[in-house]
Write a protein that holds these residues in place. Sequence first.
Motif, PDB file in Angstrom:
ATOM      1  N   LYS A  97       0.644   8.398   1.424  1.00 31.37           N
ATOM      2  CA  LYS A  97      -0.262   9.432   1.929  1.00 31.37           C
ATOM      3  C   LYS A  97       0.493  10.729   2.216  1.00 31.37           C
ATOM      4  O   LYS A  97       0.041  11.810   1.840  1.00 31.37           O
ATOM      5  CB  LYS A  97      -0.967   8.932   3.195  1.00 31.37           C
ATOM      6  N   GLN A  98       1.658  10.632   2.877  1.00 32.47           N
ATOM      7  CA  GLN A  98       2.469  11.821   3.149  1.00 32.47           C
ATOM      8  C   GLN A  98       2.877  12.503   1.842  1.00 32.47           C
ATOM      9  O   GLN A  98       2.822  13.728   1.723  1.00 32.47           O
ATOM     10  CB  GLN A  98       3.727  11.440   3.939  1.00 32.47           C
ATOM     11  N   VAL A 135       7.052  13.196  -8.643  1.00 30.90           N
ATOM     12  CA  VAL A 135       7.452  13.706  -7.331  1.00 30.90           C
ATOM     13  C   VAL A 135       6.956  12.762  -6.231  1.00 30.90           C
ATOM     14  O   VAL A 135       7.695  12.444  -5.291  1.00 30.90           O
ATOM     15  CB  VAL A 135       6.918  15.141  -7.104  1.00 30.90           C
ATOM     16  N   THR A 136       5.721  12.280  -6.360  1.00 27.23           N
ATOM     17  CA  THR A 136       5.181  11.339  -5.376  1.00 27.23           C
ATOM     18  C   THR A 136       6.041  10.086  -5.318  1.00 27.23           C
ATOM     19  O   THR A 136       6.401   9.604  -4.242  1.00 27.23           O
ATOM     20  CB  THR A 136       3.721  10.969  -5.712  1.00 27.23           C
ATOM     21  N   GLU A 137       6.379   9.555  -6.486  1.00 33.24           N
ATOM     22  CA  GLU A 137       7.216   8.351  -6.557  1.00 33.24           C
ATOM     23  C   GLU A 137       8.580   8.597  -5.916  1.00 33.24           C
ATOM     24  O   GLU A 137       9.107   7.754  -5.184  1.00 33.24           O
ATOM     25  CB  GLU A 137       7.373   7.935  -8.022  1.00 33.24           C
ATOM     26  N   ALA A 138       9.158   9.759  -6.168  1.00 31.39           N
ATOM     27  CA  ALA A 138      10.467  10.092  -5.583  1.00 31.39           C
ATOM     28  C   ALA A 138      10.372  10.176  -4.063  1.00 31.39           C
ATOM     29  O   ALA A 138      11.257   9.682  -3.347  1.00 31.39           O
ATOM     30  CB  ALA A 138      10.971  11.412  -6.158  1.00 31.39           C
ATOM     31  N   LEU A 139       9.313  10.781  -3.552  1.00 36.75           N
ATOM     32  CA  LEU A 139       9.142  10.906  -2.101  1.00 36.75           C
ATOM     33  C   LEU A 139       8.961   9.533  -1.447  1.00 36.75           C
ATOM     34  O   LEU A 139       9.526   9.266  -0.387  1.00 36.75           O
ATOM     35  CB  LEU A 139       7.950  11.813  -1.778  1.00 36.75           C
ATOM     36  N   VAL A 147      -0.140  14.271   0.169  1.00 37.83           N
ATOM     37  CA  VAL A 147      -0.503  15.508   0.870  1.00 37.83           C
ATOM     38  C   VAL A 147       0.491  16.617   0.539  1.00 37.83           C
ATOM     39  O   VAL A 147       0.106  17.752   0.237  1.00 37.83           O
ATOM     40  CB  VAL A 147      -0.580  15.267   2.398  1.00 37.83           C
ATOM     41  N   ALA A 148       1.787  16.294   0.558  1.00 38.59           N
ATOM     42  CA  ALA A 148       2.815  17.299   0.266  1.00 38.59           C
ATOM     43  C   ALA A 148       2.672  17.821  -1.161  1.00 38.59           C
ATOM     44  O   ALA A 148       2.736  19.030  -1.404  1.00 38.59           O
ATOM     45  CB  ALA A 148       4.208  16.709   0.486  1.00 38.59           C
ATOM     46  N   VAL A 149       2.459  16.911  -2.114  1.00 35.85           N
ATOM     47  CA  VAL A 149       2.314  17.329  -3.516  1.00 35.85           C
ATOM     48  C   VAL A 149       1.062  18.184  -3.690  1.00 35.85           C
ATOM     49  O   VAL A 149       1.089  19.212  -4.375  1.00 35.85           O
ATOM     50  CB  VAL A 149       2.288  16.096  -4.452  1.00 35.85           C
ATOM     51  N   ARG A 181       0.819  -1.221   0.000  1.00 31.37           N
ATOM     52  CA  ARG A 181       0.000   0.000   0.000  1.00 31.37           C
ATOM     53  C   ARG A 181       0.852   1.271   0.000  1.00 31.37           C
ATOM     54  O   ARG A 181       0.572   2.213  -0.728  1.00 31.37           O
ATOM     55  CB  ARG A 181      -0.948   0.004   1.191  1.00 31.37           C
ATOM     56  N   ASP A 182       1.918   1.309   0.785  1.00 33.79           N
ATOM     57  CA  ASP A 182       2.765   2.502   0.832  1.00 33.79           C
ATOM     58  C   ASP A 182       3.754   2.579  -0.324  1.00 33.79           C
ATOM     59  O   ASP A 182       4.374   3.602  -0.545  1.00 33.79           O
ATOM     60  CB  ASP A 182       3.541   2.559   2.155  1.00 33.79           C
TER      61      ASP A 182
END
Length: 196
Positions: A164-165, A152-156, A168-170, A128-129
């Motif tokens: 989820k983090q 960016v989500t994938e990189a984070l 939210v940041a994106v 899931r994460d």
Amino acid sequence: MIASLSGAVQHVGLDRAVIEVGGIGVLVYTTPRTASGLRTGAQASLATTLVVREDSLTLYGFDTSGERDTFETVQTVSGVGPRIALAMLAVLSPDEVARAVGAGDVTALTKVPGIGRKGAERLVLELRDKIGHVPGADAGAPSAAAGWQSQVTEALVGLGYTSKQADVAVDRVTPALGADPAVADALRAALRELGR
């Protein structure tokens, strides 16, 4: 690792192909969907991953790097090897896998041969994460924005943040960045947001 392969197709089977690279015929296992797109004598280019076992070196090929990445990621779950990972991609696209994992859709995952209910629940729990975010799932966002947002989500997530983090940041930095910012700038902004 062998990350890609290009050359003339010598042979195509249901779940494999032989591609000539520098005078050597390389056997590549693949999904039936990928194999159906290959033609004997034509040039082909596949994203690949090499699975090393004690008694074998097996090369798997995919139409896209996204399929390859999904193949590699699902194998991080205990009990899931290359055969089940390949079967998963034969039944579901990478986006469908991400949707099923993100939504906890055990029924969709049990459609894959070799995955029962408990295996599907383990996939959801452990992935899931890692792959629970579906690229481009933000309704109404322009396609270019969806592209940089998913990168960016994938990189984070790769840096250790949860999906989820990262989402939210994106979402928080998107209004300030405009429609098509540089991915590096967007990543820096998201990291600053997560550091608050």
